[in-house]
Design an enzyme around this catalytic site. Structure first.
Site, PDB file in Angstrom:
ATOM      1  N   ASP A  54     -33.018 -64.425  20.526  1.00 41.33           N
ATOM      2  CA  ASP A  54     -31.743 -65.215  20.142  1.00 41.33           C
ATOM      3  C   ASP A  54     -30.960 -64.857  19.008  1.00 41.33           C
ATOM      4  O   ASP A  54     -31.447 -64.364  17.982  1.00 41.33           O
ATOM      5  CB  ASP A  54     -32.043 -66.726  20.463  1.00 41.33           C
ATOM      6  CG  ASP A  54     -32.915 -66.998  19.242  1.00 41.33           C
ATOM      7  OD1 ASP A  54     -34.064 -66.483  18.790  1.00 41.33           O
ATOM      8  OD2 ASP A  54     -32.935 -68.107  18.730  1.00 41.33           O
ATOM      9  N   GLU A  55     -29.710 -65.067  19.177  1.00 43.08           N
ATOM     10  CA  GLU A  55     -28.971 -65.231  18.013  1.00 43.08           C
ATOM     11  C   GLU A  55     -28.679 -63.785  17.022  1.00 43.08           C
ATOM     12  O   GLU A  55     -29.074 -63.798  16.019  1.00 43.08           O
ATOM     13  CB  GLU A  55     -29.125 -66.260  17.191  1.00 43.08           C
ATOM     14  CG  GLU A  55     -28.942 -67.657  17.955  1.00 43.08           C
ATOM     15  CD  GLU A  55     -29.167 -68.811  16.763  1.00 43.08           C
ATOM     16  OE1 GLU A  55     -28.256 -69.620  16.933  1.00 43.08           O
ATOM     17  OE2 GLU A  55     -30.172 -69.082  16.269  1.00 43.08           O
TER      18      GLU A  55
END
Length: 545
Positions: free
Chosen positions: A351-352
């Site tokens: 993620d991210e």
């Protein structure tokens, strides 16, 4: 970072009273006034027997009827088949009940009449891997399951059917009664998880064990441990020792941090197994990696190690995708972690990764997934994995929320149609670190304010348009710890929302109703208090005294 709040005194109550509406159905379900155990409570202060179905999660089938079962000083716990698994669960049940009842509750093998009977029977195919049946009558109480996990879940139901004071650590007045009738119960979803972030703030082995004990009461069966992030690396890796000794030496706000030795991690795994929880370890990659980059300069494209990080920003770090040493690192870490972990899943984050180009991200995730498969584990990643090339059998964990774009939701749904399985963790429903209200002294609010009703009142089956039902593995409630540094902090944010997530994962969709759930949840208040859980007393819930 939010200022740590001062916890209010924890209330301890000796009685568990249910809502007035529920009281009226007690007499109806039992057909008679509730008897009071001689010498336990004054005759003019009878204690109502909890209605058979008034537990969390709601059971699949409840058939009340007949006289209640009463524990007495003569009660024993019998394990029919004499199996080691059955005896362990019987011993666990005795350990829960002995301090508050003061009864000896010997655990024995055999088929003598009366008492609490634990049965494991391979012929009970309808109960599956985790289902159980509880039969209560005046002469005996029988718990039946096909597998040990089901028997353990039956024990949690039995706990909740007894008065809340059964959870206390000192002798309490009775009577100790269970309403008559039969519960037959199986879970809706196979995956019912909770995540604990031990990277932003480090939590000790004992703190993790405490949280596992609380999860077990509500039939959660997966503990996802977020073991690495920008602020700290929390698991010893022999081939890269500075990850833990240096990368784990701090946390958000600059505290001392910490890490688990391999022996300590095995201790966590052992306790999880005793609570029928499967541990899902996560090493977040290629972003959220500053602790690793700070530990080994060679993992950086520049060859220069950044300083350790104690803030709360995200998206600024990335492993160096073109470097071969990156994949030596990935292979070593996953190999050692997979060898330690008996469960089938290994989470690789994803993620991210804002500092990684899309092309590099996809290339990295291809290689990382291959390594996970090499060491015999099933890949789990945050739902951004669906923007790359999920391998066959991979699981994507969806953490989007109402403001997530239609295109991103469709990307996830399309991957599910192609075989990627999903765990649902919508941030504005089940991220337990989201504030309840604007005045909540802990937590964050980037996904919105999440009161108890909002956390409960949604259906996993219809949440994401276009997702085939067979693709839904289950639900998980994460706790991120940027603002949480103690067990009291975790418990205040997790409870009472976590029991609702557990119900979404376990109970049939037909039982889903906020108006009845909030009454059952309110009746859990004295139990949580008896367990020393410092929970949020939401004004949306009619809390029992």
């Amino acid at each position: 970072m939010s200022q740590p709040r001062t916890s209010p005194p924890r209330p301890f109550r000796s009685l568990l009273l249910v809502a007035a509406a529920a009281l009226s159905c007690v007499a109806a379900s039992n057909g008679a006034a509730v008897p009071v155990g001689a010498g336990n409570t004054p005759a003019d202060v009878p204690r109502a027997v909890r209605p058979l179905g008034q537990i969390v999660p709601a059971p699949a089938s409840v058939r009340p009827g007949g006289s209640p079962y009463t524990l007495t000083p003569a009660t024993g716990i019998r394990v029919d088949d004499g199996s080691s698994e059955g005896r362990r669960i019987g011993t666990y049940l005795a350990q829960v009940l002995r301090p508050s009842t003061g009864y000896a509750l010997p655990v024995t093998d055999g088929h003598a009449p009366g008492g609490i009977r634990l049965r494991l029977s391979s012929s009970e195919r309808a109960l599956g891997e985790e289902g159980y049946r509880l039969e209560s009558g005046s002469g005996s109480l029988t718990l039946t399951a096909r597998k040990p996990a089901g028997l353990f879940h039956a024990v949690q139901t039995l706990r909740q059917l007894l008065p809340a004071s059964v959870e206390k650590g000192t002798r309490q007045p009775g009577p100790w009664q269970v309403a008559g009738g039969t519960i037959t119960d199986t879970p809706r979803y196979a995956y019912r998880g909770a995540m604990l972030d031990v990277s932003r703030h480090f939590f000790t082995v004992d703190q993790v064990k405490r949280y596992m004990d609380q999860l077990a009461l509500y039939k959660i069966n997966k503990l996802h441990l977020h073991l690495s992030d920008d602020q700290g690396w929390r698991i010893a890796i022999d081939s890269w020792p500075r990850l833990a000794t240096y990368g784990g030496s701090t946390q958000v706000g600059g505290g001392p941090g910490g890490h688990y030795t391999k022996a300590q991690y095995r201790e966590i795994l052992g306790h999880a197994a005793s609570r029928h929880l499967e541990v899902v370890p996560e090493i977040d990659m290629p972003g959220h990696t500053n602790a690793a980059l700070a530990s080994y300069a060679g993992l950086n494209c520049s060859g220069i190690a950044p300083p350790l990080y104690t803030g709360t920003s995200v998206g600024f770090s990335s492993l160096c995708v073109p470097k071969e040493v990156t994949y030596d690192f990935v292979d070593d870490v996953i190999r050692e972690l997979a060898a330690l972990t008996p469960g089938k899943y290994l989470h690789i984050g994803g993620d991210e990764a804002h500092s990684t180009s899309h092309e590099d991200y996809a290339a990295f995730m291809d290689k990382a997934q291959a390594v996970v498969n090499t060491y015999g584990k099933t890949v789990v990643g945050w739902h951004q994995l669906t923007g790359a090339r999920p391998v066959k059998g991979a699981v994507a964990q969806y953490w989007g929320y109402d403001r997530t774009s239609a295109a991103e939701r469709k990307q996830v749904a399309d991957a599910a149609k192609k075989g990627t399985r999903l765990i649902l963790s919508p941030a504005d429903r089940v991220y337990l670190d989201m504030k309840y209200t604007k005045d909540t002294p802990l937590g964050l609010d980037w996904a919105g304010l999440v009161e108890v009703q909002r956390s409960y009142d949604w259906d996993p089956a219809t949440y994401l348009d276009g997702v085939p039902q067979q693709a839904l593995l289950g639900v998980e409630a994460p706790v991120w710890t940027e603002t949480l540094s103690t067990s009291d902090h975790i418990e205040y944010m997790a409870f009472p929302r976590l029991p609702g997530v557990a119900e979404l994962g376990w109970s049939p969709a037909s039982t889903h109703d906020w108006e009845t759930y909030k009454v059952r949840l309110g009746a859990q208040g004295p139990r949580m208090a008896a367990l020393g859980i410092d929970f949020y007393r939401s004004p949306q819930v009619p809390w029992a005294d």
